[in-house]
Design a protein around this motif. Structure first.
Motif, mmCIF file in Angstrom:
data_model
loop_
_atom_site.group_PDB
_atom_site.id
_atom_site.type_symbol
_atom_site.label_atom_id
_atom_site.label_comp_id
_atom_site.label_asym_id
_atom_site.label_seq_id
_atom_site.Cartn_x
_atom_site.Cartn_y
_atom_site.Cartn_z
ATOM 1 N N LYS A 4 -23.032 72.281 -96.726
ATOM 2 C CA LYS A 4 -22.532 72.854 -97.954
ATOM 3 C C LYS A 4 -23.050 72.470 -99.285
ATOM 4 C CE LYS A 4 -18.640 75.457 -99.835
ATOM 5 N NZ LYS A 4 -18.378 76.812 -99.220
ATOM 6 N N VAL A 54 -26.775 73.800 -99.775
ATOM 7 C CA VAL A 54 -26.889 75.309 -99.989
ATOM 8 C C VAL A 54 -27.412 75.812 -101.129
ATOM 9 C CG1 VAL A 54 -25.614 77.485 -100.632
ATOM 10 C CG2 VAL A 54 -24.804 76.084 -98.625
ATOM 11 N N ASN A 55 -27.434 75.491 -102.661
ATOM 12 C CA ASN A 55 -28.023 75.832 -103.526
ATOM 13 C C ASN A 55 -29.344 75.636 -103.468
ATOM 14 O OD1 ASN A 55 -25.507 76.715 -104.723
ATOM 15 N ND2 ASN A 55 -25.245 74.868 -106.086
ATOM 16 N N LYS A 56 -29.879 74.212 -103.175
ATOM 17 C CA LYS A 56 -31.194 74.015 -102.984
ATOM 18 C C LYS A 56 -32.025 74.694 -102.029
ATOM 19 C CE LYS A 56 -34.227 70.280 -101.667
ATOM 20 N NZ LYS A 56 -34.205 68.854 -100.539
ATOM 21 N N ASP A 78 -32.305 78.529 -102.876
ATOM 22 C CA ASP A 78 -33.089 78.642 -104.022
ATOM 23 C C ASP A 78 -34.529 78.609 -103.667
ATOM 24 O OD1 ASP A 78 -31.410 79.023 -106.117
ATOM 25 O OD2 ASP A 78 -31.356 77.185 -106.849
#
Length: 204
Positions: A180, A183-185, A188
């Protein structure tokens, strides 16, 4: 990061017995994933202990520990379900059901005695079960052209993603677990590649 991506839960089903003034308190722990898990487990224990006077319980659910229920099953209000829940709260445990089956021994324990007995039985059962830390993962399906396979696999390896399934054709699909907090990294990076589609499926 707004949200801790780990939580504590019991390792396994376990039981422990405490006695007080002739009354027997048998506590059972169960790891659970949803609210729907509770009723079958209660029915199972009631079938195993049909002559017990009370089947009191508390459960706590969800990684953010926000969902809980208590049931005193005929004991004075606040003397059974709440003490069981308070142990889960104090140990910061979630995704857990604790049921304490009581056989009345003929002598009243009073409110403080009941609270103490239900707490002690719950703590003993959790000690028997053991506590484990779980990581919250988001599951993503990544679809891409076969020519991008090396680029996608490089990111999967560098980010330490666990592959759940994959199919390789002209259009490839790989299902992965992404921690969790990463996730963003990770998404992206994947979206930075050409003709890559990463779709969120569910959290585990």
């Amino acid at each position: 990061m707004l949200f801790d991506d780990t939580f504590l839960t019991v390792k396994q089903h376990a039981e422990a017995t405490c006695t007080d003034k002739g009354s027997k308190f048998i506590a059972f722990t169960f790891p659970i994933a949803t609210d729907a898990d509770v009723k079958p487990l209660l029915l199972q224990l009631k079938a195993l202990h049909p002559k017990a006077n009370h089947h009191c319980w508390a459960m706590r659910l969800s990684p953010d520990r926000s969902v809980f229920k208590v049931n005193d099953d005929g004991e004075p209000s606040g003397t059974a379900g709440r003490p069981i829940l308070n142990v889960l709260l104090s140990k910061n445990i979630t995704n857990t059901l604790v049921v304490v089956v009581r056989y009345f021994g003929g002598r009243l324990l009073g409110v403080p005695g009941l609270i103490s007995a239900y707490k002690a039985a719950t703590e003993a059962a959790i000690t028997a079960a053991g506590v484990t830390e779980q990581v919250i993962n988001d599951i993503y399906a990544i679809e891409f052209d076969y020519l991008m396979m090396n680029d996608v696999m490089r990111i999967i390896k560098e980010e330490g993603l666990h592959i759940l399934s994959q199919t390789a054709d002209n259009i490839c699909s790989i299902t992965v677990e992404v921690r969790k907090s990463k996730v963003n990294k990770t998404i992206d990076r994947l979206n930075g590649l050409n003709n890559i589609h990463a779709k969120f499926l569910y959290s585990s």
